[in-house]
Design a protein around this motif. Structure first.
Motif, PDB file in Angstrom:
ATOM      1  N   SER A  39       0.870  -1.170   0.000  1.00 15.18           N
ATOM      2  CA  SER A  39       0.000   0.000   0.000  1.00 15.18           C
ATOM      3  C   SER A  39       0.905   1.218   0.000  1.00 15.18           C
ATOM      4  O   SER A  39       1.829   1.312   0.824  1.00 15.18           O
ATOM      5  CB  SER A  39      -0.920   0.002   1.225  1.00 15.18           C
ATOM      6  N   VAL A  48      -2.699   0.605  -4.211  1.00 19.55           N
ATOM      7  CA  VAL A  48      -2.616  -0.710  -3.578  1.00 19.55           C
ATOM      8  C   VAL A  48      -2.304  -1.735  -4.656  1.00 19.55           C
ATOM      9  O   VAL A  48      -3.033  -1.851  -5.647  1.00 19.55           O
ATOM     10  CB  VAL A  48      -3.926  -1.079  -2.858  1.00 19.55           C
ATOM     11  N   THR A  50      -2.121  -5.600  -5.271  1.00 22.90           N
ATOM     12  CA  THR A  50      -2.653  -6.774  -4.587  1.00 22.90           C
ATOM     13  C   THR A  50      -3.272  -7.750  -5.572  1.00 22.90           C
ATOM     14  O   THR A  50      -3.681  -7.366  -6.681  1.00 22.90           O
ATOM     15  CB  THR A  50      -3.712  -6.343  -3.550  1.00 22.90           C
ATOM     16  N   ILE A  57     -11.220  -4.530  -2.571  1.00 19.99           N
ATOM     17  CA  ILE A  57     -10.471  -3.457  -1.918  1.00 19.99           C
ATOM     18  C   ILE A  57     -11.391  -2.278  -1.611  1.00 19.99           C
ATOM     19  O   ILE A  57     -11.406  -1.748  -0.486  1.00 19.99           O
ATOM     20  CB  ILE A  57      -9.289  -3.002  -2.805  1.00 19.99           C
ATOM     21  N   LEU A  77      -5.653  -6.672   4.122  1.00 20.85           N
ATOM     22  CA  LEU A  77      -4.840  -6.912   2.930  1.00 20.85           C
ATOM     23  C   LEU A  77      -3.912  -8.104   3.126  1.00 20.85           C
ATOM     24  O   LEU A  77      -3.735  -8.927   2.216  1.00 20.85           O
ATOM     25  CB  LEU A  77      -4.023  -5.652   2.629  1.00 20.85           C
TER      26      LEU A  77
END
Length: 215
Positions: A39, A48, A50, A57, A77
């Motif tokens: 992040s 972010v 991911t 999210i 996360l």
């Protein structure tokens, strides 16, 4: 040649003064190589990286005004068993046109600073002298990263950290950006980086997620 991660372009743009819009939003990007996620917070905008979906999210309510760094969001996360690194200030400087002032060190593979760099970064190279060690490596999203550790962190000698950092900038081609992640609570280190010419860009945290298998 592997395709670069889109976050790298955002870091390089920020180093040149081109930041994401300060609109309070969150940009969701693919995960980083090596099973890592992150992040990153710029002014008024968060990023972010991911494997989770954008909708997952956004459902957690992060924003570009600090919520992307909130403990509950970072734990979401990472997953219950995931690893969360410290939240660091993101800094950048550039190589200087001068002869290289630090020798490479090939005898310090067991040093804690070197082991930490090798756990998170690629192509780690170590330099240093009687003042301390410098690592240069491929780091977050493939950017060039620098870290240092003084041989005597408690030394009362003034300016050791900043002089080592300034000399370390001679290891890079002139004008090439190099990034650093510094814990804000480590005020001595942060002051040294700023005095050596590093400029703050934002903040970041690296995550190694561990989530329950789906299906």
């Amino acid at each position: 040649m592997a395709e670069s991660h889109p976050l790298l372009g955002m870091f390089l743009d920020a180093a040149d003064g081109r930041f994401p819009p300060a609109d309070g939003r969150v940009t969701v990007l693919p995960p980083l190589p090596g099973g890592l996620e992150c992040s990153v917070a710029f002014t008024g905008h968060a990023v972010v990286a991911t494997a989770l979906s954008t909708s997952d999210i956004q459902a957690q309510g992060p924003d570009g005004y600090g919520a992307s760094m909130a403990p509950d969001f970072l734990r979401y996360l990472a997953g219950r068993e995931g690893w969360i690194d410290s939240v660091d200030a993101t800094l950048v400087a550039r190589g200087v046109p001068a002869p290289r002032r630090l020798p490479e060190r090939l005898d310090v593979d067991d040093h804690p600073r070197v082991r930490h760099a090798q756990a998170l970064r690629t192509d780690v190279r170590v330099y240093g002298d009687e003042r301390g060690l410098v690592t240069l490596a491929g780091g977050l999203a493939g950017r060039r990263e620098m870290s240092i550790e003084l041989n005597d962190p408690g030394s009362s000698a003034a300016g050791l950290g900043r002089s080592l950092l300034r000399d370390a900038l001679t290891l890079l081609p002139a004008g090439e950006p190099v990034f650093a992640a510094v814990a804000p609570g480590n005020a001595r280190s942060l002051r040294a980086f700023l005095a050596a010419g590093y400029c703050p860009l934002g903040s970041e945290v690296i995550i190694r997620p561990r989530r329950p298998a789906s299906g």
